[in-house]
Design a protein around this motif. Structure first.
Motif, PDB file in Angstrom:
ATOM      1  N   ARG A 196      50.002  46.658  33.095  1.00  0.00           N
ATOM      2  CA  ARG A 196      48.883  45.976  32.438  1.00  0.00           C
ATOM      3  C   ARG A 196      49.403  45.080  31.305  1.00  0.00           C
ATOM      4  N   GLU A 197      50.289  45.631  30.470  1.00  0.00           N
ATOM      5  CA  GLU A 197      50.831  44.854  29.352  1.00  0.00           C
ATOM      6  C   GLU A 197      51.583  43.620  29.846  1.00  0.00           C
ATOM      7  N   LEU A 198      52.325  43.785  30.919  1.00  0.00           N
ATOM      8  CA  LEU A 198      53.082  42.657  31.480  1.00  0.00           C
ATOM      9  C   LEU A 198      52.137  41.547  31.927  1.00  0.00           C
ATOM     10  N   ILE A 199      51.100  41.907  32.692  1.00  0.00           N
ATOM     11  CA  ILE A 199      50.177  40.908  33.222  1.00  0.00           C
ATOM     12  C   ILE A 199      49.378  40.252  32.101  1.00  0.00           C
ATOM     13  N   GLU A 200      48.830  41.056  31.197  1.00  0.00           N
ATOM     14  CA  GLU A 200      48.000  40.501  30.127  1.00  0.00           C
ATOM     15  C   GLU A 200      48.816  39.617  29.192  1.00  0.00           C
ATOM     16  N   GLY A 201      50.073  40.002  28.948  1.00  0.00           N
ATOM     17  CA  GLY A 201      50.909  39.177  28.095  1.00  0.00           C
ATOM     18  C   GLY A 201      51.242  37.847  28.740  1.00  0.00           C
ATOM     19  N   ALA A 202      51.457  37.844  30.066  1.00  0.00           N
ATOM     20  CA  ALA A 202      51.813  36.612  30.768  1.00  0.00           C
ATOM     21  C   ALA A 202      50.610  35.711  30.989  1.00  0.00           C
ATOM     22  N   GLU A 203      49.414  36.304  31.226  1.00  0.00           N
ATOM     23  CA  GLU A 203      48.235  35.511  31.560  1.00  0.00           C
ATOM     24  C   GLU A 203      47.260  35.347  30.392  1.00  0.00           C
ATOM     25  N   SER A 204      47.575  35.973  29.257  1.00  0.00           N
ATOM     26  CA  SER A 204      46.744  35.843  28.035  1.00  0.00           C
ATOM     27  C   SER A 204      45.271  36.151  28.312  1.00  0.00           C
ATOM     28  N   ARG A 205      45.024  37.264  28.958  1.00  0.00           N
ATOM     29  CA  ARG A 205      43.648  37.694  29.253  1.00  0.00           C
ATOM     30  C   ARG A 205      43.644  39.191  29.464  1.00  0.00           C
ATOM     31  N   ASP A 206      42.480  39.798  29.350  1.00  0.00           N
ATOM     32  CA  ASP A 206      42.323  41.209  29.667  1.00  0.00           C
ATOM     33  C   ASP A 206      42.189  41.347  31.175  1.00  0.00           C
ATOM     34  N   ILE A 207      42.852  42.338  31.745  1.00  0.00           N
ATOM     35  CA  ILE A 207      42.794  42.544  33.184  1.00  0.00           C
ATOM     36  C   ILE A 207      41.879  43.723  33.494  1.00  0.00           C
ATOM     37  N   PRO A 208      40.871  43.541  34.348  1.00  0.00           N
ATOM     38  CA  PRO A 208      39.972  44.647  34.699  1.00  0.00           C
ATOM     39  C   PRO A 208      40.726  45.780  35.389  1.00  0.00           C
ATOM     40  N   ASP A 209      40.206  46.999  35.257  1.00  0.00           N
ATOM     41  CA  ASP A 209      40.864  48.160  35.854  1.00  0.00           C
ATOM     42  C   ASP A 209      40.998  48.018  37.368  1.00  0.00           C
ATOM     43  N   ALA A 210      39.968  47.466  38.018  1.00  0.00           N
ATOM     44  CA  ALA A 210      40.014  47.331  39.476  1.00  0.00           C
ATOM     45  C   ALA A 210      41.143  46.389  39.901  1.00  0.00           C
TER      46      ALA A 210
ATOM     47  N   LEU B 279      43.866  45.758  38.121  1.00  0.00           N
ATOM     48  CA  LEU B 279      45.118  46.454  37.834  1.00  0.00           C
ATOM     49  C   LEU B 279      45.452  47.450  38.933  1.00  0.00           C
ATOM     50  N   ASP B 280      44.439  48.205  39.393  1.00  0.00           N
ATOM     51  CA  ASP B 280      44.663  49.155  40.487  1.00  0.00           C
ATOM     52  C   ASP B 280      45.181  48.445  41.726  1.00  0.00           C
ATOM     53  N   HIS B 281      44.593  47.295  42.014  1.00  0.00           N
ATOM     54  CA  HIS B 281      44.984  46.516  43.194  1.00  0.00           C
ATOM     55  C   HIS B 281      46.436  46.046  43.083  1.00  0.00           C
ATOM     56  N   GLU B 282      46.804  45.533  41.917  1.00  0.00           N
ATOM     57  CA  GLU B 282      48.175  45.072  41.703  1.00  0.00           C
ATOM     58  C   GLU B 282      49.158  46.236  41.787  1.00  0.00           C
ATOM     59  N   TRP B 283      48.803  47.340  41.153  1.00  0.00           N
ATOM     60  CA  TRP B 283      49.664  48.521  41.167  1.00  0.00           C
ATOM     61  C   TRP B 283      49.917  49.011  42.592  1.00  0.00           C
ATOM     62  N   GLU B 284      48.857  49.132  43.362  1.00  0.00           N
ATOM     63  CA  GLU B 284      48.993  49.638  44.731  1.00  0.00           C
ATOM     64  C   GLU B 284      49.841  48.714  45.595  1.00  0.00           C
ATOM     65  N   ASP B 285      49.722  47.406  45.388  1.00  0.00           N
ATOM     66  CA  ASP B 285      50.488  46.466  46.200  1.00  0.00           C
ATOM     67  C   ASP B 285      51.974  46.488  45.836  1.00  0.00           C
ATOM     68  N   ILE B 286      52.265  46.535  44.541  1.00  0.00           N
ATOM     69  CA  ILE B 286      53.660  46.462  44.105  1.00  0.00           C
ATOM     70  C   ILE B 286      54.401  47.770  44.374  1.00  0.00           C
ATOM     71  N   THR B 287      53.710  48.912  44.252  1.00  0.00           N
ATOM     72  CA  THR B 287      54.388  50.204  44.384  1.00  0.00           C
ATOM     73  C   THR B 287      54.224  50.830  45.763  1.00  0.00           C
ATOM     74  N   LYS B 288      53.655  50.099  46.706  1.00  0.00           N
ATOM     75  CA  LYS B 288      53.558  50.644  48.066  1.00  0.00           C
ATOM     76  C   LYS B 288      54.967  50.793  48.653  1.00  0.00           C
ATOM     77  N   PRO B 289      55.147  51.646  49.680  1.00  0.00           N
ATOM     78  CA  PRO B 289      56.464  51.802  50.287  1.00  0.00           C
ATOM     79  C   PRO B 289      57.052  50.446  50.696  1.00  0.00           C
ATOM     80  N   GLY B 290      58.274  50.203  50.277  1.00  0.00           N
ATOM     81  CA  GLY B 290      58.916  48.922  50.560  1.00  0.00           C
ATOM     82  C   GLY B 290      58.735  47.890  49.470  1.00  0.00           C
ATOM     83  N   GLY B 291      57.758  48.106  48.588  1.00  0.00           N
ATOM     84  CA  GLY B 291      57.545  47.170  47.494  1.00  0.00           C
ATOM     85  C   GLY B 291      56.679  45.990  47.888  1.00  0.00           C
TER      86      GLY B 291
END
Length: 358
Positions: free
Chosen positions: A126-140, A142-154
């Motif tokens: 969350r801190e990485l995204i908000e710092g780069a995009e200068s906005r608050d990121i909704p939880d939904a 963030l969940d979507h980004e997390w699931e995509d990046i940390t899925k098996p294989g990356g």
């Protein structure tokens, strides 16, 4: 793949049969069409223009290699001097330029990103995204980004042409020298037919090679290269041989008449090393006794599964700042330096395929 090479498997009219794995379709086409992968090495220059300069560089390797292969196929053996250098360089190029090498590098990059983000935790993302995009990121989101990046294989990454070329140019002279100094054996066949594929250089593991481990240049028991419809070459490091008799520094190159059993073994290894296509002479039917694998299966180098390290709260959530800093440092002989953390990850992730926003 080089057109001059495919001509060794072609009819007098310059046509080969292409079989699509796992053997469900096939058709005859010219060697020129079979050799082409459009724009595979085209790079974008700083001014935005497209350049195929590396295809031209690779073309300069093909001329001497074509002459060396012609001499070998016409009966010259052993191959020595400039001809051996040219052929070793071309063989190294065929391995390093393959789609598998590019896919393997992309896979390792994706798994590395997964590990960095997964051990840092969701709030660090969350801190990485908000710092780069200068906005608050909704939880939904963030969940979507997390699931995509940390899925098996990356995360899914676009193949990086420049990175692939950089690796190729770095490894090419070293791999060519390594192959040049190995033991070479050529097999010649009078009646049995040899096939080739879209990945003609096959790295064959030894019997004691761990099944979970990928096979690399330094760990291959031998390199197997179909040379034509009637010839194949194996290249074996000298340290793979048992102790040599006194006075013999290395095993001399061999030449053998090929048997049906050897032809089947070579063809099976070649087919198993293929990514999408197998090629052979249009009048031959050499695949009947072989197992044809599925296309685009996972044949990249194995990496340890890091799933136990992927945690939403972060691997280091219970540590103090001082403990995290100590964990993130490495101390090589040349001196201490800071390790890579999620703070070093650019955002958006370079080369990541477009992800729909939530």
């Amino acid at each position: 793949m080089s057109r001059f090479y495919l001509n060794g498997f072609a009819s007098d009219t310059g046509r080969v049969r292409r079989v699509s794995l796992p053997g469900e379709s096939e058709h005859v086409l010219s060697t020129g069409d079979a050799a082409v992968i459009k724009d595979f090495y085209t790079i974008t220059l700083p001014d935005g223009t497209q350049s195929d300069v590396f295809e031209k560089v690779f073309g300069e390797i093909e001329g001497p290699a074509s002459e060396a292969l012609r001499k070998l196929l016409s009966g010259t053996w052993p191959i020595t001097g400039d001809h051996r250098v040219a052929l070793a360089t071309w063989i190294a190029l065929q391995h390093l330029r393959a789609e598998d090498v590019r896919a393997s590098q992309g896979s390792m990059n994706a798994q590395f990103i997964r590990l960095i983000v997964g051990t840092a935790g969701k709030e660090a993302l969350r801190e990485l995204i908000e710092g780069a995009e200068s906005r608050d990121i909704p939880d939904a989101e963030l969940d979507h980004e997390w699931e995509d990046i940390t899925k098996p294989g990356g995360p899914d990454l676009v193949p990086d042409v420049k990175q692939h070329i950089g690796i190729l140019m770095d490894l090419l002279p070293r791999m060519a020298a390594y192959l040049h100094d190995c033991h070479w054996t050529v097999f010649r066949f009078n009646r049995r037919s040899i096939v080739t594929s879209d990945h003609p250089v096959n790295l064959v593991p030894g019997d004691d090679h761990p099944e979970w481990s990928g096979v690399g240049i330094a760990t291959a028991e031998l390199f197997l290269i179909p040379l034509s419809r009637r010839a194949a070459l194996t290249i074996q490091p000298h340290d793979r041989f048992p102790s040599l008799p006194p006075g013999l520094e290395k095993v001399p190159d061999f030449q053998h008449d090929g048997t049906t059993q050897v032809a089947d073994s070579i063809n099976q290894e070649t087919v198993l090393g293929a990514r999408k296509y197998v090629h052979h002479h249009p009048e031959d039917s050499p695949l009947g006794r072989l197992h044809l694998p599925d296309p685009d299966r996972s044949i990249e180098p194995s990496m340890s599964d890091a799933s136990d390290l992927i945690r939403e709260k972060g691997l280091f959530s219970d540590m103090t700042d001082e403990q995290r800093e100590a964990w993130g440092r490495m101390s090589p002989a040349s001196g201490e330096r800071r390790g890579v953390s999620i703070k070093d990850l650019p955002w958006p992730i370079p080369g990541r395929r477009q992800v729909d926003k939530m």
